[in-house]
Design a protein around this motif. Structure first.
Motif, mmCIF file in Angstrom:
data_model
loop_
_atom_site.group_PDB
_atom_site.id
_atom_site.type_symbol
_atom_site.label_atom_id
_atom_site.label_comp_id
_atom_site.label_asym_id
_atom_site.label_seq_id
_atom_site.Cartn_x
_atom_site.Cartn_y
_atom_site.Cartn_z
ATOM 1 N N VAL A 1 0.822 -1.212 0.000
ATOM 2 C CA VAL A 1 0.000 0.000 0.000
ATOM 3 C C VAL A 1 0.859 1.265 0.000
ATOM 4 C CG1 VAL A 1 -1.651 1.358 1.354
ATOM 5 C CG2 VAL A 1 -2.091 -1.057 0.886
ATOM 6 N N PRO A 2 1.917 1.367 0.830
ATOM 7 C CA PRO A 2 2.725 2.592 0.769
ATOM 8 C C PRO A 2 3.363 2.832 -0.604
ATOM 9 C CG PRO A 2 3.189 1.400 2.784
ATOM 10 C CD PRO A 2 2.330 0.493 1.931
ATOM 11 N N ASP A 3 3.557 1.761 -1.374
ATOM 12 C CA ASP A 3 4.141 1.910 -2.704
ATOM 13 C C ASP A 3 3.108 2.308 -3.746
ATOM 14 O OD1 ASP A 3 6.752 1.183 -1.894
ATOM 15 O OD2 ASP A 3 6.218 -0.930 -2.003
ATOM 16 N N ILE A 4 1.879 1.847 -3.591
ATOM 17 C CA ILE A 4 0.866 2.160 -4.610
ATOM 18 C C ILE A 4 0.235 3.529 -4.387
ATOM 19 C CG2 ILE A 4 -1.171 1.096 -3.518
ATOM 20 C CD1 ILE A 4 -1.958 0.134 -6.355
ATOM 21 N N VAL A 5 0.242 4.040 -3.170
ATOM 22 C CA VAL A 5 -0.401 5.328 -2.907
ATOM 23 C C VAL A 5 0.182 6.459 -3.753
ATOM 24 C CG1 VAL A 5 -0.807 7.099 -1.147
ATOM 25 C CG2 VAL A 5 -1.373 4.717 -0.680
ATOM 26 N N PRO A 6 1.508 6.575 -3.908
ATOM 27 C CA PRO A 6 2.010 7.640 -4.791
ATOM 28 C C PRO A 6 1.519 7.496 -6.235
ATOM 29 C CG PRO A 6 3.779 6.817 -3.409
ATOM 30 C CD PRO A 6 2.613 5.900 -3.202
ATOM 31 N N VAL A 7 1.369 6.267 -6.712
ATOM 32 C CA VAL A 7 0.831 6.041 -8.055
ATOM 33 C C VAL A 7 -0.613 6.512 -8.106
ATOM 34 C CG1 VAL A 7 0.208 4.283 -9.757
ATOM 35 C CG2 VAL A 7 2.391 4.109 -8.538
ATOM 36 N N LEU A 8 -1.405 6.148 -7.091
ATOM 37 C CA LEU A 8 -2.806 6.564 -7.046
ATOM 38 C C LEU A 8 -2.928 8.079 -7.015
ATOM 39 C CD1 LEU A 8 -4.268 4.038 -4.436
ATOM 40 C CD2 LEU A 8 -4.404 3.898 -6.928
#
Length: 135
Positions: free
Chosen positions: A68-75
């Motif tokens: 989740v911490p990695d996908i949040v910047p993408v989102l």
């Protein structure tokens, strides 16, 4: 040729499965995240500028909580682009919600542009109470 007007139908909501089936389940590389962001930028850029979408549900079901911490910047990156373009070209706000990632859902939604469905509901409820004189 007929003069009859046909009703116009609008798509007002999208539900998007953010991760493709072949996305690495564990320890995606920075290149994997970059490729995902690029794919979503391309997909969102295909939407017409003056669309009628009001709500975008980001489906994160099945995502490993540790990613989740990695996908949040993408989102944040892809939703901010879509939100800004919609605001500029359609004059409307978009509501982004998250499905899945239950333990982190509220935190993720606070990172996204605009207001969540829950925030809008609370504002409408507070306005109705004020209107009734219930403070």
């Amino acid at each position: 040729m007929s003069d009859v007007s046909l009703p116009v139908k609008y798509i007002t909501g999208l539900r998007i499965n953010m991760l493709p089936d072949d996305f690495p389940e564990y320890e995606p590389t920075p290149e994997d995240w970059d490729a995902l962001a690029e794919a979503w930028h391309e997909a969102f850029s295909c939407l017409p500028g003056r669309h009628h979408i009001e709500n975008v549900m980001l489906d994160l079901r099945g995502i490993d909580p540790f990613t989740v911490p990695d996908i949040v910047p993408v989102l944040v990156e892809v939703t901010t682009g879509l939100y800004t373009r919609t605001k500029k070209e359609s004059g409307r706000d978009l509501v982004f919600d998250v499905m899945g990632a239950e333990r982190q859902r509220k935190w993720i939604e606070t990172q996204l542009p605009g207001k969540s469905e829950d925030e809008l509901f609370e504002e409408e409820l507070a306005a109705a109470r004020r209107q009734r004189g219930g403070g």
